[in-house]
Write a protein that holds these residues in place. Structure first.
Motif, mmCIF file in Angstrom:
data_model
loop_
_atom_site.group_PDB
_atom_site.id
_atom_site.type_symbol
_atom_site.label_atom_id
_atom_site.label_comp_id
_atom_site.label_asym_id
_atom_site.label_seq_id
_atom_site.Cartn_x
_atom_site.Cartn_y
_atom_site.Cartn_z
ATOM 1 N N VAL A 71 0.810 -1.214 0.000
ATOM 2 C CA VAL A 71 0.000 0.000 0.000
ATOM 3 C C VAL A 71 0.845 1.266 0.000
ATOM 4 O O VAL A 71 0.304 2.379 -0.138
ATOM 5 C CB VAL A 71 -0.952 -0.020 1.230
ATOM 6 C CG1 VAL A 71 -0.246 0.505 2.490
ATOM 7 C CG2 VAL A 71 -2.223 0.748 0.956
ATOM 8 N N SER A 72 2.134 1.139 0.140
ATOM 9 C CA SER A 72 2.988 2.314 0.354
ATOM 10 C C SER A 72 2.917 3.334 -0.776
ATOM 11 O O SER A 72 3.148 4.526 -0.558
ATOM 12 C CB SER A 72 4.443 1.871 0.561
ATOM 13 O OG SER A 72 4.912 1.159 -0.578
ATOM 14 N N GLY A 73 2.591 2.914 -1.963
ATOM 15 C CA GLY A 73 2.503 3.861 -3.069
ATOM 16 C C GLY A 73 1.149 4.533 -3.205
ATOM 17 O O GLY A 73 0.947 5.344 -4.111
ATOM 18 N N HIS A 74 0.231 4.226 -2.298
ATOM 19 C CA HIS A 74 -1.138 4.735 -2.426
ATOM 20 C C HIS A 74 -1.553 5.661 -1.296
ATOM 21 O O HIS A 74 -2.722 6.077 -1.239
ATOM 22 C CB HIS A 74 -2.118 3.570 -2.515
ATOM 23 C CG HIS A 74 -1.890 2.667 -3.683
ATOM 24 N ND1 HIS A 74 -2.177 3.025 -4.976
ATOM 25 C CD2 HIS A 74 -1.350 1.414 -3.742
ATOM 26 C CE1 HIS A 74 -1.857 2.030 -5.792
ATOM 27 N NE2 HIS A 74 -1.351 1.044 -5.070
ATOM 28 N N ALA A 75 -0.627 5.984 -0.393
ATOM 29 C CA ALA A 75 -0.965 6.873 0.721
ATOM 30 C C ALA A 75 0.299 7.183 1.501
ATOM 31 O O ALA A 75 1.316 6.481 1.374
ATOM 32 C CB ALA A 75 -1.991 6.224 1.651
ATOM 33 N N ALA A 114 -9.690 3.578 -2.990
ATOM 34 C CA ALA A 114 -10.111 2.341 -3.639
ATOM 35 C C ALA A 114 -8.969 1.334 -3.699
ATOM 36 O O ALA A 114 -9.165 0.134 -3.436
ATOM 37 C CB ALA A 114 -10.630 2.642 -5.044
ATOM 38 N N ALA A 115 -7.766 1.804 -4.018
ATOM 39 C CA ALA A 115 -6.612 0.902 -4.081
ATOM 40 C C ALA A 115 -6.309 0.312 -2.704
ATOM 41 O O ALA A 115 -6.003 -0.883 -2.573
ATOM 42 C CB ALA A 115 -5.396 1.664 -4.610
ATOM 43 N N ILE A 116 -6.385 1.142 -1.673
ATOM 44 C CA ILE A 116 -6.134 0.669 -0.310
ATOM 45 C C ILE A 116 -7.118 -0.436 0.065
ATOM 46 O O ILE A 116 -6.745 -1.468 0.638
ATOM 47 C CB ILE A 116 -6.211 1.838 0.685
ATOM 48 C CG1 ILE A 116 -5.015 2.767 0.504
ATOM 49 C CG2 ILE A 116 -6.282 1.333 2.130
ATOM 50 C CD1 ILE A 116 -5.165 4.103 1.204
#
Length: 620
Positions: free
Chosen positions: A21-25, A61-63
């Motif tokens: 998830v690091s690239g999404h938040a 949504a990605a998370i």
């Protein structure tokens, strides 16, 4: 080879989730920050494994897609002004901080609506709208902290809900990310079951709101305030009913009892008479001509019944008149005393009995408690008994628990509910089985499962542990899942109504109408005319069509009218046609999922309608 422990499995899942998830938040693992953001304004909460700060809806949504893949529970966070422990992050859970989604996307002045992200703070939106002469009606006391997304998932009310309605009445559409990462858009104008109404007030357990379209209204040109002091609570309540019976709808009607005034007077000067059993604060608003007319009527009724009447017309006088009521939450925090802010709602005409029950409870537990102040929104029966105690009193904890239980029981006996605007959260879960039958909880649990099959969203909030009293509700849940995917198709033989009830009854003191589902619209219109009242859900025409049929098949303008007027419904749950009641005569009720909304336009897919409760108005 050693078998991994449950803790190791969780840790591994969190580690893999964090990497994915690091690239999404923004990923925050600092213990102090995670702890601070994991506790609400009242200090309730816990510590998540980590905190995520997404910056847009796509990241949300990605998370959720990644959380679904790794089975990681997610706890959404807005302004954290909730009063019922609605946010409970712990080890193994991720805190999703939506504060960065704070754009006011568009303000459509001409059409009186705005599109906003969920992290927009209520008072910031009001500031943006004020130059246009507009406002967003929900005005909780926590508006300086509460976000629009939080208003939606808690179905926030506030002092002016009597005239203008709660959050539900002002949400036009919402974009919602579901637990699997898919996105749906729910619109108040959608035909079929009112899924938007089910998500409103769902406390972050069904989906993550990423955009909201809110209805706006013009700011009233003039607002004047009045206060009436009364020798008894019954005289105060009867006066409120007498005012509303004139056809005047005050913008706000607030309540404070003798014990509350005397208790708060220890912390600050309320400015209110100390010899009154109850005081009522009333706002009238509108054009200058409307306020002159309504103020004259209200003042006349007050002077006939109150021991003291005050009128405030300029801003300074209005601020002084309201100071004692609006300053109460601050005084609670600043008092240095232990406190607990309750939230129960009863039909408006039962407020005196509720006040008496609270005062009797305070007397019974005076060895552990200091006093209980009763304040709240008298116009809709929503009371906030605030209990004060000395933190070093060893009897305080048990006295507080007993008092809270007694207050909840008293509200239920008076036809009320366990929460009118604070929500269930974790604090009121033990009372859900007092408020609802096993059938009613089973239906609500099936709603949760339909939206969030793995139980990843805000776990541990709202619903009690499953019990043997809950019957099978799989068919009901299947209908909810079909509604979410837009494929709900009840069989042609699905009965819309049941029971043959054609009775009609009006409660003028509460301004509510209870009607059998098989009463005809012509019958209803005659009844309304005879009693001098109006109901927005009942169209002028209609002939032999029944009110139950209208609700079950409502579309277009009729559906919108039903949405805003419906308070409660006696129905069957399609599994075995078991009887259930969702909602009540109370004007505010945020206990559990707003299941009655599914029966609007549901065409029998969820069960049949036996009886309905609507809010009504008085003809001037």
């Amino acid at each position: 080879m050693s078998t991994p422990t449950a803790e190791t499995v969780v840790a591994t899942a969190i580690d893999r989730f964090t990497a994915a998830v690091s690239g999404h938040a923004d990923v925050v693992t600092d213990g102090a920050t995670v702890s601070e953001r994991g506790h609400d304004f009242w200090g309730v909460g816990g510590n998540a494994e980590l905190l995520l700060r997404p910056h847009n809806r796509d990241e949300v949504a990605a998370i959720m897609r990644i959380a679904s893949e790794f089975g990681v529970p997610v706890v959404p966070r807005g302004g954290a002004s909730n009063c019922s422990g609605g946010m409970m992050p712990t080890n193994g859970r991720v805190l999703l901080d939506l504060s960065a989604l704070n754009r006011i996307i568009d303000v459509d002045v001409e059409n009186h609506c705005a599109r906003v992200e969920p992290g927009v703070v209520n008072s910031d939106l009001q500031g943006r709208l004020a130059p246009h002469g507009l406002c967003f009606s929900p005005d909780p006391v926590s508006a300086h902290l509460a976000t629009v997304g939080g208003n939606l998932i808690e179905n926030a009310g506030g002092p002016h809900a009597l005239k203008y309605g709660v959050t539900y009445n002002h949400i036009l559409a919402a974009e919602v990310v579901l637990a699997d990462g898919s996105t749906i858009t729910l619109d108040a104008g959608d035909d079929g079951p009112d899924l938007l109404g089910v998500v409103i007030g769902s406390e972050g357990t069904l989906g993550i709101v990423t955009e909201v379209t809110v209805a706006l209204r013009p700011i009233a040109a003039v607002t004047h305030s009045l206060m009436g002091a009364f020798a008894t609570a019954r005289e105060a309540a009867d006066t409120i009913a007498a005012i509303i019976a004139t056809g005047v709808v005050p913008a706000a009607v607030e309540w404070l009892d003798r014990d509350g005034i005397a208790g708060l007077q220890q912390f600050y000067d309320t400015g209110y008479p100390l010899d009154a059993d109850s005081i009522v604060l009333i706002d009238v608003d509108g054009t200058a001509a409307e306020v002159r007319r309504d103020q004259k009527i209200v003042e006349k009724v007050l002077k006939e019944r109150a021991t003291e009447v005050r009128v405030a017309e300029d801003d300074d006088d209005k601020a002084r008149l309201w100071y004692g009521r609006l300053h109460a939450p601050d005084s609670v925090v600043q008092s240095g005393k232990g406190f607990f802010i309750g939230d129960v709602t009863v039909p408006r005409d039962r407020i005196p009995e509720m006040q008496a029950a609270i005062q009797a409870t305070a007397a019974r537990h005076s060895d552990g408690l200091l006093f209980i102040a009763v304040c709240g929104h008298a116009g809709d029966g929503d009371l906030h008994p605030t209990t004060f105690y000395d933190k070093d009193n060893p009897l305080a904890a048990s006295a507080l628990e007993a008092a809270n239980n007694e207050i909840i029981d008293a509200a239920l006996k008076l036809g009320g509910t366990i929460t009118g605007e604070h929500g269930v959260g974790t604090e009121k879960i033990p009372f859900m089985t007092k408020r609802f039958t096993g059938v009613e909880i089973a239906a609500q649990r099936s709603i949760k499962k339909a939206f969030d099959p793995a139980g990843l969203l805000n776990p541990g909030v709202m619903l009690p542990e499953q019990s043997p009293a809950e019957p099978d509700a799989d068919a009901f849940g299947a209908a909810v899942r079909a509604a979410i995917t837009g494929t709900v198709h009840p069989g042609p033989a699905a009965p819309l109504t049941i029971g043959g009830d054609t009775g009609v009854d009006v409660n003028l003191g509460n301004l509510s109408l209870t009607v059998g589902a098989e009463a005809t619209l012509d019958q209803l219109n005659r009844f309304l005319d005879e009693h001098g009242v109006t109901c927005g859900a009942v169209p002028a025409g209609g002939g032999d069509r029944t009110i139950g049929e209208l609700v079950a098949t409502a579309t277009g303008a009729e559906r919108l009218a039903v949405r805003h007027a419906l308070l409660g419904a006696d129905v069957t749950v399609v599994d075995g046609q078991a009887p259930a009641r969702f909602g009540a005569e109370t004007m505010k009720d945020v206990a559990g999922y707003d299941t009655k909304r599914l029966y609007i336009g549901g065409r029998g897919a969820f069960g049949s309608i036996a009886r309905l409760i609507f809010k009504i108005g008085v003809k001037p």
